[in-house]
Design an enzyme around this catalytic site. Sequence first.
Site, PDB file in Angstrom:
ATOM      1  N   ASP A 438      16.921  43.683   8.025  1.00 40.53           N
ATOM      2  CA  ASP A 438      18.112  43.857   8.923  1.00 40.53           C
ATOM      3  C   ASP A 438      18.458  42.659   9.483  1.00 40.53           C
ATOM      4  O   ASP A 438      17.655  42.131  10.450  1.00 40.53           O
ATOM      5  CB  ASP A 438      17.774  45.029   9.829  1.00 40.53           C
ATOM      6  CG  ASP A 438      18.916  45.472  10.537  1.00 40.53           C
ATOM      7  OD1 ASP A 438      19.845  44.690  10.739  1.00 40.53           O
ATOM      8  OD2 ASP A 438      18.875  46.471  11.355  1.00 40.53           O
ATOM      9  N   HIS A 439      19.702  42.095   9.112  1.00 40.67           N
ATOM     10  CA  HIS A 439      19.916  40.785   9.516  1.00 40.67           C
ATOM     11  C   HIS A 439      20.598  40.814  10.898  1.00 40.67           C
ATOM     12  O   HIS A 439      20.749  39.755  11.717  1.00 40.67           O
ATOM     13  CB  HIS A 439      20.944  40.139   8.609  1.00 40.67           C
ATOM     14  CG  HIS A 439      20.912  38.674   8.225  1.00 40.67           C
ATOM     15  ND1 HIS A 439      20.307  37.901   9.343  1.00 40.67           N
ATOM     16  CD2 HIS A 439      20.959  38.228   7.306  1.00 40.67           C
ATOM     17  CE1 HIS A 439      20.274  36.617   8.529  1.00 40.67           C
ATOM     18  NE2 HIS A 439      20.560  36.742   7.578  1.00 40.67           N
ATOM     19  N   ARG A 440      20.764  42.028  11.534  1.00 42.32           N
ATOM     20  CA  ARG A 440      21.154  42.156  13.027  1.00 42.32           C
ATOM     21  C   ARG A 440      19.789  41.970  13.813  1.00 42.32           C
ATOM     22  O   ARG A 440      19.928  41.237  15.051  1.00 42.32           O
ATOM     23  CB  ARG A 440      21.428  43.524  13.395  1.00 42.32           C
ATOM     24  CG  ARG A 440      22.704  44.130  12.916  1.00 42.32           C
ATOM     25  CD  ARG A 440      22.958  45.484  13.018  1.00 42.32           C
ATOM     26  NE  ARG A 440      21.838  46.320  12.640  1.00 42.32           N
ATOM     27  CZ  ARG A 440      21.755  47.698  12.832  1.00 42.32           C
ATOM     28  NH1 ARG A 440      22.685  48.052  13.489  1.00 42.32           N
ATOM     29  NH2 ARG A 440      20.679  48.436  12.488  1.00 42.32           N
TER      30      ARG A 440
END
Length: 468
Positions: A438-440
């Site tokens: 998850d690039h968040r």
Amino acid sequence: MSATMIKEFRLPDLGEGLTESEILSWKVDVGDTVSLNQVIAEVETAKAVVELPSPFAGVIKELHEQPGSVVEVGKPIVSFEVADDAGAPPSAPSGAAGAGSGETVAETPKREPNLVGYGAVVEGSGRPMRRARTFAPVVGPAEPKHSVVGPAEPKPVATGPAETPPAETGRAERPRSTPPVRKLAKDLGLDLAQVPGTGPGGLITREDVQEFSGHAAEPVPQQRRESSSDGAGTGERETRTPIKGVRKHTAAAMVQSAFTAPHATEFLTVDVTPSLDLLAKLKTSREFSGIKLTPLTLAAKAVLIALGRNPALNSRWDEENQEIVTFNYVNLGIAAATPRGLMVPNIKDAHALPFPRLAQELTALADAARAGKTTPADLSGGTISITNIGVFGIDAGTPILNPGEAAILGLGAVRTMPWEYRGEVALRQVVTLSLSFDHRLVDGEQGSRFLADVGAILAEPGMVLTMV
């Protein structure tokens, strides 16, 4: 003789706010005497098949639902006749207090038995129901007095001056039947209101619909088969399977994950010959006697070690509170293909397990999943997952995150390939790792360092000494 009273058992929430379950089978019949915590039914949630224990000791008076019925949480499924040891008054008779429904007042099941997921949310709990269900009077035997409909709309009865007949409300009410039976009636072009019900309480059964329509019984009860429409024969051109249970839950979870978390995926191909040599040595050691060891076992241990150096991959995005939750423990999920569909049970506190115990837990987890014995508790609370696509002969892919987790590692097939080794080309055992995150929560650098650490451990297990 001691007094007795009737108690109803409502379908409990069997885990993580599930709103409904399907009754697969009853293990008891009306008139049977049951003991506390005796298994009385097998139900299927969106996540697992669960054995439902009895919350009371007594006699089965009525089974409100039939196998195949999809039942909402909080709806009565069985009534018991139990001893009134506490001296409580018997259930109120028809016409007594209870919203004027004319039904027996059902008591909320007590929590004496420590049941898994026990505690159905009933009236006044604030739980939103999926839909309100009301049923019209049916042709056939009168419904037993303990049969209860959804809490949103009390069932009309013949007595009581305040009741309004369904015809005066302008609302057509649905006959009592199960979803598969309603589907069959729709396929046959029948109006269920015209079909007499012969099941318990006037329930319209599959046999009732088939007899009314004059059709023979279908060979497969949970699938609808479409015959050839070109008149060229009776060959089947398509098969339709209801979307429910694990498949329904998996689809919803994957859509939520794919369109909520921005996925990024990285790949790393590694020479794992030293790891396989290590596995061969461990299999001959006394400490690992009788313990199954596979490349997945080493990959799981490598993930746990790498997380200690890269904690961002063991976290969760809390949208409601606008916080990043970093876990100081690891519940390691292992994606498992089962006859019921994809499931991701997890090993609780895997980070604290010694290697032999981790190997045993992996084997037990896989065996339980294949046997359909995975519980809702096993499927909840995961923090990071591994999917072993190599067992299907696949080299690499783009794994989709398990909702609520920051990363998932895909383990590809181990293949013998020409590989550069000590300045020469040699045949080596090679595997490709696929990491989605998850690039968040995880920056590219963090994801890359984690994947590199896992690869370094598998390429040279002795590297662990430099990491811990």
